[in-house]
Motif scaffolding. Sequence first.
Motif, PDB file in Angstrom:
ATOM      1  N   ARG A  47      -7.688   4.600  32.757  1.00 42.06           N
ATOM      2  CA  ARG A  47      -6.406   4.050  32.301  1.00 42.06           C
ATOM      3  C   ARG A  47      -6.174   4.326  30.826  1.00 42.06           C
ATOM      4  O   ARG A  47      -5.049   4.536  30.393  1.00 42.06           O
ATOM      5  N   ARG A  50      -5.006   7.954  30.641  1.00 43.18           N
ATOM      6  CA  ARG A  50      -3.617   8.060  31.080  1.00 43.18           C
ATOM      7  C   ARG A  50      -2.678   7.430  30.055  1.00 43.18           C
ATOM      8  O   ARG A  50      -1.595   7.955  29.778  1.00 43.18           O
ATOM      9  N   GLY A  51      -3.117   6.312  29.472  1.00 45.94           N
ATOM     10  CA  GLY A  51      -2.318   5.691  28.417  1.00 45.94           C
ATOM     11  C   GLY A  51      -2.186   6.595  27.209  1.00 45.94           C
ATOM     12  O   GLY A  51      -1.117   6.682  26.596  1.00 45.94           O
ATOM     13  N   TYR A  54       0.420   9.094  27.976  1.00 46.60           N
ATOM     14  CA  TYR A  54       1.745   8.477  27.850  1.00 46.60           C
ATOM     15  C   TYR A  54       2.138   8.361  26.378  1.00 46.60           C
ATOM     16  O   TYR A  54       3.286   8.589  26.013  1.00 46.60           O
ATOM     17  N   ASP A 154       1.005  -2.071  39.045  1.00 46.52           N
ATOM     18  CA  ASP A 154      -0.428  -1.775  39.010  1.00 46.52           C
ATOM     19  C   ASP A 154      -1.225  -3.075  38.936  1.00 46.52           C
ATOM     20  O   ASP A 154      -0.931  -3.957  38.127  1.00 46.52           O
ATOM     21  N   CYS A 159      -3.123  -1.897  32.169  1.00 49.60           N
ATOM     22  CA  CYS A 159      -2.712  -0.701  32.912  1.00 49.60           C
ATOM     23  C   CYS A 159      -2.498   0.452  31.933  1.00 49.60           C
ATOM     24  O   CYS A 159      -2.665   0.288  30.719  1.00 49.60           O
ATOM     25  N   LYS A 160      -2.080   1.597  32.435  1.00 48.53           N
ATOM     26  CA  LYS A 160      -1.845   2.758  31.580  1.00 48.53           C
ATOM     27  C   LYS A 160      -0.690   2.510  30.609  1.00 48.53           C
ATOM     28  O   LYS A 160      -0.697   3.026  29.491  1.00 48.53           O
ATOM     29  N   HIS A 161       0.282   1.684  30.990  1.00 43.75           N
ATOM     30  CA  HIS A 161       1.417   1.398  30.110  1.00 43.75           C
ATOM     31  C   HIS A 161       0.952   0.567  28.906  1.00 43.75           C
ATOM     32  O   HIS A 161       1.311   0.852  27.767  1.00 43.75           O
ATOM     33  N   SER A 163      -2.125   0.453  27.851  1.00 50.90           N
ATOM     34  CA  SER A 163      -3.020   1.335  27.088  1.00 50.90           C
ATOM     35  C   SER A 163      -2.232   2.247  26.163  1.00 50.90           C
ATOM     36  O   SER A 163      -2.650   2.502  25.031  1.00 50.90           O
ATOM     37  N   ALA A 164      -1.071   2.743  26.632  1.00 50.08           N
ATOM     38  CA  ALA A 164      -0.225   3.586  25.784  1.00 50.08           C
ATOM     39  C   ALA A 164       0.241   2.816  24.555  1.00 50.08           C
ATOM     40  O   ALA A 164       0.228   3.336  23.430  1.00 50.08           O
TER      41      ALA A 164
END
Length: 195
Positions: A47, A50-51, A54, A154, A159-161, A163-164
Amino acid sequence: MSGKKYPLRIPRFAAGIRAQEPRGSVGRSWWSKRWTSSLEGMGLGARLGRGRNYAISGQVVEMSLQGPRVLAAVVGGRPQPYAVSIDFRTPDDAAHERIVAALRSEPMLVARLLADDLPMEVEELFRREGCSLLPGGKLGPGLYDVTTKCSCPDYANPCKHSSAVLMILGEEISRRPQALLELRGIMMEELYDED
């Protein structure tokens, strides 16, 4: 393996806040490196990667720091951006007062903060009061001193969002380390001499 296949989700194009550092690294200062290692220590796994992607591609379209709370909007695969909130644990009132008093008694530390430098002594002040300056302080098994929420479906948290947003926030802290104190509920105005 369950054999269950999930559809590939590609995020929509967004011209948001883009990570400026190469490959999504946060910076070269000691606090920037520690920010990144703190996030890696929170067990975010893929994650975080992926973040980071993003953050690099500009999927974070809004972000505001409101004391110990960060609010953001992140574009994902759906038309509506996801709402992300990140809350940082703050020292209790007595610890807050002791940290502020200690910093006010050391004008050079405050001057360095105002010059966008973070003396290591500031982190030690927080540690003595039982509070982390950087994220990732453990409160118990699987519990950290940072809480994230996202409106995405998720089940993983963060989540990845989220983490971004943490990656973009890390770049802000790299440039302006006094934001770390703000995230812990200590505003720079509290550190100035009132006379």
